[in-house]
Design an enzyme around this catalytic site. Structure first.
Site, PDB file in Angstrom:
ATOM      1  N   GLU A  15       0.815  -1.209   0.000  1.00 17.43           N
ATOM      2  CA  GLU A  15       0.000   0.000   0.000  1.00 17.43           C
ATOM      3  C   GLU A  15       0.860   1.275   0.000  1.00 17.43           C
ATOM      4  OE1 GLU A  15      -4.074  -0.466   2.113  1.00 17.43           O
ATOM      5  OE2 GLU A  15      -2.628  -1.598   3.297  1.00 17.43           O
ATOM      6  N   SER A 178      -6.512  -2.587   1.512  1.00 20.37           N
ATOM      7  CA  SER A 178      -6.837  -2.218   0.133  1.00 20.37           C
ATOM      8  C   SER A 178      -7.268  -3.427  -0.707  1.00 20.37           C
ATOM      9  CB  SER A 178      -5.657  -1.519  -0.551  1.00 20.37           C
ATOM     10  OG  SER A 178      -5.437  -0.253   0.018  1.00 20.37           O
ATOM     11  N   TYR A 248      -9.679   2.398  -5.997  1.00 19.45           N
ATOM     12  CA  TYR A 248      -8.802   3.485  -6.437  1.00 19.45           C
ATOM     13  C   TYR A 248      -9.033   3.975  -7.857  1.00 19.45           C
ATOM     14  CZ  TYR A 248      -6.868   2.247  -1.995  1.00 19.45           C
ATOM     15  OH  TYR A 248      -6.749   1.986  -0.656  1.00 19.45           O
ATOM     16  N   ARG A 287     -11.634   3.576  11.445  1.00 25.75           N
ATOM     17  CA  ARG A 287     -12.807   3.429  10.580  1.00 25.75           C
ATOM     18  C   ARG A 287     -13.277   1.992  10.709  1.00 25.75           C
ATOM     19  NH1 ARG A 287     -11.326   3.066   5.018  1.00 25.75           N
ATOM     20  NH2 ARG A 287     -11.987   0.905   5.223  1.00 25.75           N
ATOM     21  N   ASP A 289     -15.683  -1.086   9.597  1.00 31.39           N
ATOM     22  CA  ASP A 289     -16.416  -1.528   8.401  1.00 31.39           C
ATOM     23  C   ASP A 289     -17.389  -2.658   8.736  1.00 31.39           C
ATOM     24  OD1 ASP A 289     -14.624   0.232   7.254  1.00 31.39           O
ATOM     25  OD2 ASP A 289     -13.532  -1.279   6.101  1.00 31.39           O
ATOM     26  N   GLU A 303     -14.234  -5.307   9.925  1.00 26.68           N
ATOM     27  CA  GLU A 303     -12.882  -5.008  10.410  1.00 26.68           C
ATOM     28  C   GLU A 303     -12.804  -3.590  10.920  1.00 26.68           C
ATOM     29  OE1 GLU A 303      -9.813  -4.440   7.595  1.00 26.68           O
ATOM     30  OE2 GLU A 303     -11.082  -3.341   6.204  1.00 26.68           O
ATOM     31  N   ASN A 305     -10.100  -0.392  10.780  1.00 24.20           N
ATOM     32  CA  ASN A 305      -8.903   0.117  10.105  1.00 24.20           C
ATOM     33  C   ASN A 305      -8.351   1.265  10.932  1.00 24.20           C
ATOM     34  OD1 ASN A 305      -8.709  -1.311   7.376  1.00 24.20           O
ATOM     35  ND2 ASN A 305     -10.860  -0.736   7.474  1.00 24.20           N
ATOM     36  N   GLY A 309      -7.834   5.304   4.720  1.00 18.82           N
ATOM     37  CA  GLY A 309      -7.492   6.204   3.615  1.00 18.82           C
ATOM     38  C   GLY A 309      -7.866   7.638   3.986  1.00 18.82           C
TER      39      GLY A 309
END
Ligand code: ATP
Ligand code: MG
Ligand code: MG
Ligand code: MG
Length: 343
Positions: A15, A178, A248, A287, A289, A303, A305, A309
């Protein structure tokens, strides 16, 4: 005096480029008065000088010889860290998001944004996260852990356990990000190749039951002791799953904020995110999810994070904007949280 902020970007994980994009994004939302120093860790693991780091962010490709590296001695690096009031570790994945970099910052005694060593290490590891969530009754999809040596000695028990899961299933390296290394397995005969591919990223893998007809919902949490949770957002796309390309490629995915789901689902997600954040000893930000299955009403935590991002279009910023907090203000808050007590 303004806070002297240092951003650490790049990193040795797959990443690397995502981190540079996040860093450009972070720089673009900051007030001009902040003017942070940036240092880039190259894919090969070399620390670039602040000058060369800026050139890399501006798109230059430095040849090995041309790059002016920080003295390879750790003392030079630590001295640079200590010239700053706070550090923003913005490396995604291995080395940057998993507690290693956080440990270096602890040893250097410099305040840093985001989760500490323990929570970073836990959240980067999908299996350890799942085991803790399971022990605490947080709803998640069924899963099968795979350890390379055991699998290579005898794949049959794993294949049998996976056959019990509803297909398609998802095969993931335990420490990915990612969507790198993740395969959606439609038929059990594709399982072995998917597992072997995931082993390229590490010696442990997780097979997860697929959630059919899911909505992907995300929520953000910030805080150390006093926690705040954002509105819930939904990601929609027309790909097979939310893979690297969909993440992306501009306009490949759409963010719906607030998510068009029942209030009860929003409340469940916010409360579950706060519980998980505390259970995993997070601080600063995360964050979280989720998968929501409208047909059954089920909500599963996917999960957490700890280095999400951070481009201006990223879910993390958008969620807080929907709560009335602009990105520049949010980053200021995160830097303040860094200088407070951490768990
Ligand atoms: P991130 O970039 O958010 O860190 P990641 O690499 O950690 O992502 P996951 O979030 O675990 O990977 O999975 C990536 C995507 O794969 C999900 O957003 C979802 O689209 C799909 N996916 C993963 N697990 C499942 C599942 N059990 N059922 C259905 N879809 C799944
Ligand atoms: Mg992730
Ligand atoms: Mg990630
Ligand atoms: Mg994810």
């Amino acid at each position: 005096a303004p806070t002297r902020l240092l951003i650490i970007a790049g990193g040795t994980s797959d990443e690397h480029e995502v981190s540079l994009t996040s860093t450009r994004g972070l720089l673009s939302v900051l007030d001009e008065t902040v003017n942070p120093t940036v240092i880039v860790l190259t894919r090969e693991g070399r620390w670039l000088s602040p000058q060369d780091s800026r050139r890399v962010l501006d798109g230059a490709t430095l040849t090995e010889g041309a790059a002016k590296q920080l003295d390879s001695s750790i003392t030079r690096l630590v001295a640079l860290l200590q010239q700053h009031d706070a550090v923003f570790p913005l490396i995604h994945g291995k080395g940057g998001e998993d507690g290693c970099l956080q440990g270096l910052l602890e040893l250097a005694g410099v305040p840093y944004v985001g989760c500490g060593v323990l929570s970073s290490a836990i959240c980067m590891d999908k299996l350890v996260t799942k085991e803790i969530l399971r022990a605490n009754g947080i709803p998640q999809v069924r899963f099968v852990p795979v350890v390379r040596l055991e699998y290579e000695a005898n794949p049959c028990p794993i294949t049998a356990a996976a056959a019990e899961l509803t297909l398609p299933c998802f095969v993931k390296p335990v420490a990915s990000g990612s969507s790198i290394g993740i395969t959606k397995v439609m038929h059990i005969r594709e399982l072995d190749a998917a597992i072997r591919q995931a082993f390229a990223f590490g010696s442990r893998v997780v097979i997860e039951e697929g959630v059919a007809g899911l909505c992907e919902l995300e929520v953000a949490v910030i805080g150390n002791e006093y926690l705040e949770v954002s509105p819930v957002g939904e990601i929609t796309h027309s790909a097979e799953f939310y893979d690297f390309a969909t993440k992306y490629t501009p306009d490949a995915a759409r963010l719906l904020i607030p998510a068009p789901v029942p209030d009860e689902v929003v409340r469940t997600i916010q409360q579950t995110a706060l519980r998980a954040y505390k259970l995993l000893h997070c601080s600063g930000l995360a964050r979280v999810d989720f998968f929501y299955q409208p047909a059954t009403g089920n909500v599963f935590l996917n999960e957490l994070n700890t280095v999400p991002g951070l481009t201006p279009g990223s879910m993390f910023f958008k969620l807080w904007e929907a709560a009335g907090i602009q990105p520049a203000t949010l980053v200021e808050r995160l830097v303040c949280l860094a200088t407070e007590h951490k768990l």
